[in-house]
Design an enzyme around this catalytic site. Structure first.
Site, PDB file in Angstrom:
ATOM      1  N   ASP A  81      -1.415  -6.912  -7.814  1.00  0.00           N
ATOM      2  CA  ASP A  81      -1.031  -5.838  -7.183  1.00  0.00           C
ATOM      3  C   ASP A  81      -2.184  -4.918  -7.920  1.00  0.00           C
ATOM      4  O   ASP A  81      -2.961  -5.513  -8.907  1.00  0.00           O
ATOM      5  CB  ASP A  81       0.254  -4.602  -6.948  1.00  0.00           C
ATOM      6  CG  ASP A  81       0.558  -5.510  -8.302  1.00  0.00           C
ATOM      7  OD1 ASP A  81       0.301  -4.836  -9.600  1.00  0.00           O
ATOM      8  OD2 ASP A  81       2.136  -4.800  -9.032  1.00  0.00           O
ATOM      9  N   GLN A  94       4.236 -12.008 -15.516  1.00  0.00           N
ATOM     10  CA  GLN A  94       3.604 -10.742 -14.270  1.00  0.00           C
ATOM     11  C   GLN A  94       5.035  -9.788 -14.512  1.00  0.00           C
ATOM     12  O   GLN A  94       3.994  -8.658 -14.470  1.00  0.00           O
ATOM     13  CB  GLN A  94       3.489 -11.113 -13.126  1.00  0.00           C
ATOM     14  CG  GLN A  94       2.699 -10.433 -11.951  1.00  0.00           C
ATOM     15  CD  GLN A  94       4.261  -9.513 -11.584  1.00  0.00           C
ATOM     16  OE1 GLN A  94       5.521  -9.258 -11.508  1.00  0.00           O
ATOM     17  NE2 GLN A  94       2.959  -8.761 -10.599  1.00  0.00           N
ATOM     18  N   PRO A 109       2.054 -12.330  -8.638  1.00  0.00           N
ATOM     19  CA  PRO A 109       2.003 -11.675  -7.894  1.00  0.00           C
ATOM     20  C   PRO A 109       0.362 -10.542  -8.738  1.00  0.00           C
ATOM     21  O   PRO A 109       0.818  -9.795  -9.149  1.00  0.00           O
ATOM     22  CB  PRO A 109       2.771 -10.865  -7.489  1.00  0.00           C
ATOM     23  CG  PRO A 109       4.367 -11.657  -8.146  1.00  0.00           C
ATOM     24  CD  PRO A 109       3.338 -11.831  -9.102  1.00  0.00           C
ATOM     25  N   LYS A 128      -0.330 -10.744  -1.929  1.00  0.00           N
ATOM     26  CA  LYS A 128       0.712 -10.399  -2.751  1.00  0.00           C
ATOM     27  C   LYS A 128       1.933 -10.056  -2.643  1.00  0.00           C
ATOM     28  O   LYS A 128       2.982 -10.635  -3.245  1.00  0.00           O
ATOM     29  CB  LYS A 128       0.212  -9.575  -3.227  1.00  0.00           C
ATOM     30  CG  LYS A 128       0.386  -8.380  -4.201  1.00  0.00           C
ATOM     31  CD  LYS A 128       1.593  -7.270  -3.361  1.00  0.00           C
ATOM     32  CE  LYS A 128       2.258  -7.226  -4.886  1.00  0.00           C
ATOM     33  NZ  LYS A 128       3.880  -6.122  -3.790  1.00  0.00           N
ATOM     34  N   ASN A 165       0.650  -0.946  -0.173  1.00  0.00           N
ATOM     35  CA  ASN A 165       0.421   0.098   0.423  1.00  0.00           C
ATOM     36  C   ASN A 165       1.259   1.341  -0.103  1.00  0.00           C
ATOM     37  O   ASN A 165       0.249   2.259   0.515  1.00  0.00           O
ATOM     38  CB  ASN A 165      -0.466   0.005   1.500  1.00  0.00           C
ATOM     39  CG  ASN A 165      -2.390   0.694   0.842  1.00  0.00           C
ATOM     40  OD1 ASN A 165      -2.690   1.134   0.345  1.00  0.00           O
ATOM     41  ND2 ASN A 165      -2.573   1.307   2.145  1.00  0.00           N
ATOM     42  N   ARG A 172       8.986   5.508  -2.030  1.00  0.00           N
ATOM     43  CA  ARG A 172       8.876   5.511  -1.048  1.00  0.00           C
ATOM     44  C   ARG A 172       9.003   4.086  -0.194  1.00  0.00           C
ATOM     45  O   ARG A 172      10.443   4.077   0.379  1.00  0.00           O
ATOM     46  CB  ARG A 172       7.648   6.101  -0.239  1.00  0.00           C
ATOM     47  CG  ARG A 172       7.548   5.569   1.181  1.00  0.00           C
ATOM     48  CD  ARG A 172       6.795   7.008   1.627  1.00  0.00           C
ATOM     49  NE  ARG A 172       5.704   5.940   2.157  1.00  0.00           N
ATOM     50  CZ  ARG A 172       5.209   5.559   3.482  1.00  0.00           C
ATOM     51  NH1 ARG A 172       5.689   5.903   3.909  1.00  0.00           N
ATOM     52  NH2 ARG A 172       3.952   4.235   3.355  1.00  0.00           N
ATOM     53  N   ARG A 186       3.681  -0.361   9.127  1.00  0.00           N
ATOM     54  CA  ARG A 186       4.774  -1.398   8.586  1.00  0.00           C
ATOM     55  C   ARG A 186       5.545  -1.733   9.512  1.00  0.00           C
ATOM     56  O   ARG A 186       6.319  -2.910   9.996  1.00  0.00           O
ATOM     57  CB  ARG A 186       5.300  -0.883   6.987  1.00  0.00           C
ATOM     58  CG  ARG A 186       4.145  -1.159   6.483  1.00  0.00           C
ATOM     59  CD  ARG A 186       4.920  -0.039   4.796  1.00  0.00           C
ATOM     60  NE  ARG A 186       4.258  -0.449   3.882  1.00  0.00           N
ATOM     61  CZ  ARG A 186       3.755   0.956   4.236  1.00  0.00           C
ATOM     62  NH1 ARG A 186       3.499   1.713   5.292  1.00  0.00           N
ATOM     63  NH2 ARG A 186       2.583   1.853   3.187  1.00  0.00           N
ATOM     64  N   PHE A 239       3.719  -6.008 -16.189  1.00  0.00           N
ATOM     65  CA  PHE A 239       4.317  -5.049 -14.623  1.00  0.00           C
ATOM     66  C   PHE A 239       4.935  -3.662 -15.229  1.00  0.00           C
ATOM     67  O   PHE A 239       4.502  -2.280 -15.531  1.00  0.00           O
ATOM     68  CB  PHE A 239       4.673  -5.379 -13.259  1.00  0.00           C
ATOM     69  CG  PHE A 239       4.496  -4.030 -12.293  1.00  0.00           C
ATOM     70  CD1 PHE A 239       3.542  -3.909 -11.726  1.00  0.00           C
ATOM     71  CD2 PHE A 239       6.424  -3.950 -12.332  1.00  0.00           C
ATOM     72  CE1 PHE A 239       4.010  -3.194 -10.340  1.00  0.00           C
ATOM     73  CE2 PHE A 239       6.700  -2.622 -11.063  1.00  0.00           C
ATOM     74  CZ  PHE A 239       5.336  -2.411 -10.979  1.00  0.00           C
TER      75      PHE A 239
END
Length: 306
Positions: A231, A276, A229, A212, A117, A122, A170, A280
């Site tokens: 996302d 994937q 995965p 994920k 998330n 970041r 987290r 992505f």
DNA sequence: AGCCAGGTCTGCG
DNA sequence: CGCAGACATGGC
């Protein structure tokens, strides 16, 4: 001459796009500086650069670079095996040479707990902060460079230091996972020997690791290339191009993500993880969404959505 | 300013 | 089970 400097000649039939492989979001500690990619792998600072069919490196050895970049894998065969529809075909054309790296499971475990998330810029900052705060300084570099912290290192300090890393909510998961690995240091080695479904179940028992993250850890940390995965980006791409969401479906759900994952693995086969990752990395092309990448980017006019 | 991000977990019905 | 909200932070 720098220690461990050398050149690897790539085979004519084995493509590599070093920059894409290091910057596409599977690894978070590589930075472009003065024409080199700089990153910490294990205890060492590596510098790597690609010139055509040559990979120039320092701070490491040719076998280590070959292993990390998975140059032993037959990429054309893998890409041929996933090239099953026009959408993934376009992604392959756009990203050919992207290789899934062989990275350290512990580092990947913590990295993808941090990756929930939030956005890639970041994530990079969180990982850099963890290394700066808890890692060992690597001598012999102009800039301060740090190893990725071992589990005990994340636990010794009084917790204020962890808060200073700005992981948000987290931090509890990172601390909890570090505690579990510290108490059972062999766990990741054992997981490495598990069949993928057992390994996945074991990863899900770490705090902060859901479906994920578990699939990312399997793919990037344990090189289980069938992992797929799901996302927010992959969900979008799959819904737009492969399998419209069921009528009345609201946003995201674990059930729908599982449906997407199972479709992906069925549709793309044993190397679904490569599919994937190519999808992505081509997400901007496929979805027309503006995506930021590290380093100086020459941005043209982004294509309109769809 | 406000929406969104390589989601996960908890607490309901 | 399955779903809605909360969650901590900062990029854009």
């Amino acid at each position: 001459m720098l220690p461990g400097m050398g050149t690897i000649r790539l085979r004519e039939d084995q493509p590599l796009d070093l920059s894409l492989s290091l910057s596409c979001g599977q690894a978070f500690r590589w930075e472009q500086r003065e024409g080199w990619w700089e990153g910490v792998v294990g205890e060492s600072l590596w510098r790597v650069r690609q010139e055509g069919r040559r990979v120039i490196y320092s701070g490491t050895t040719a076998p280590a670079v070959r292993h990390y970049l998975a140059l032993d894998e037959n990429l054309p065969v893998i890409l041929a095996s996933i090239d099953r529809d026009p959408v993934v075909y376009r992604s392959i054309e756009a990203c050919r040479g992207l290789r899934i790296l062989r990275q350290d499971p512990w580092e990947i475990l913590i990295s993808f707990i941090c990756a929930t998330n939030t956005n890639i810029p970041r994530i990079r900052k969180m990982i850099a902060s963890l290394a700066r705060t808890f890692g060992k300084r690597i001598p012999g570099s102009d800039e301060a460079v740090y190893t990725f912290p071992v589990p005990e290192a994340l636990l010794v300090s009084c917790g204020d230091h962890l808060a200073a890393c700005r992981l948000g909510y987290r931090d509890r998961s990172v601390a909890g996972t570090a505690g579990m690995v510290e108490e059972d240091p062999g766990i990741l080695n054992r997981i490495a020997g598990f069949p993928s479904n057992d390994a996945r179940a074991a990863l899900l028992s770490f705090p902060g690791v859901g479906p994920k993250a578990a699939d990312c850890i399997l793919l990037f940390g344990f090189h289980r290339l069938e992992s797929f995965p799901v996302d927010v980006w992959i969900r979008r791409i799959m819904h737009d191009h492969y399998m419209p969401p069921p009528p009345g479906a609201k946003g995201s759900s674990e059930k729908e993500d599982r449906r997407i994952r199972e479709f992906g693995q069925e549709h793309f086969g044993a190397y679904a993880g490569y599919a994937q990752e190519y999808l992505f990395c081509a997400r901007e092309l496929l979805n027309g969404v503006k995506v930021r990448s590290p380093g100086p980017s020459s941005s043209g006019t982004p294509p309109a959505r769809r």
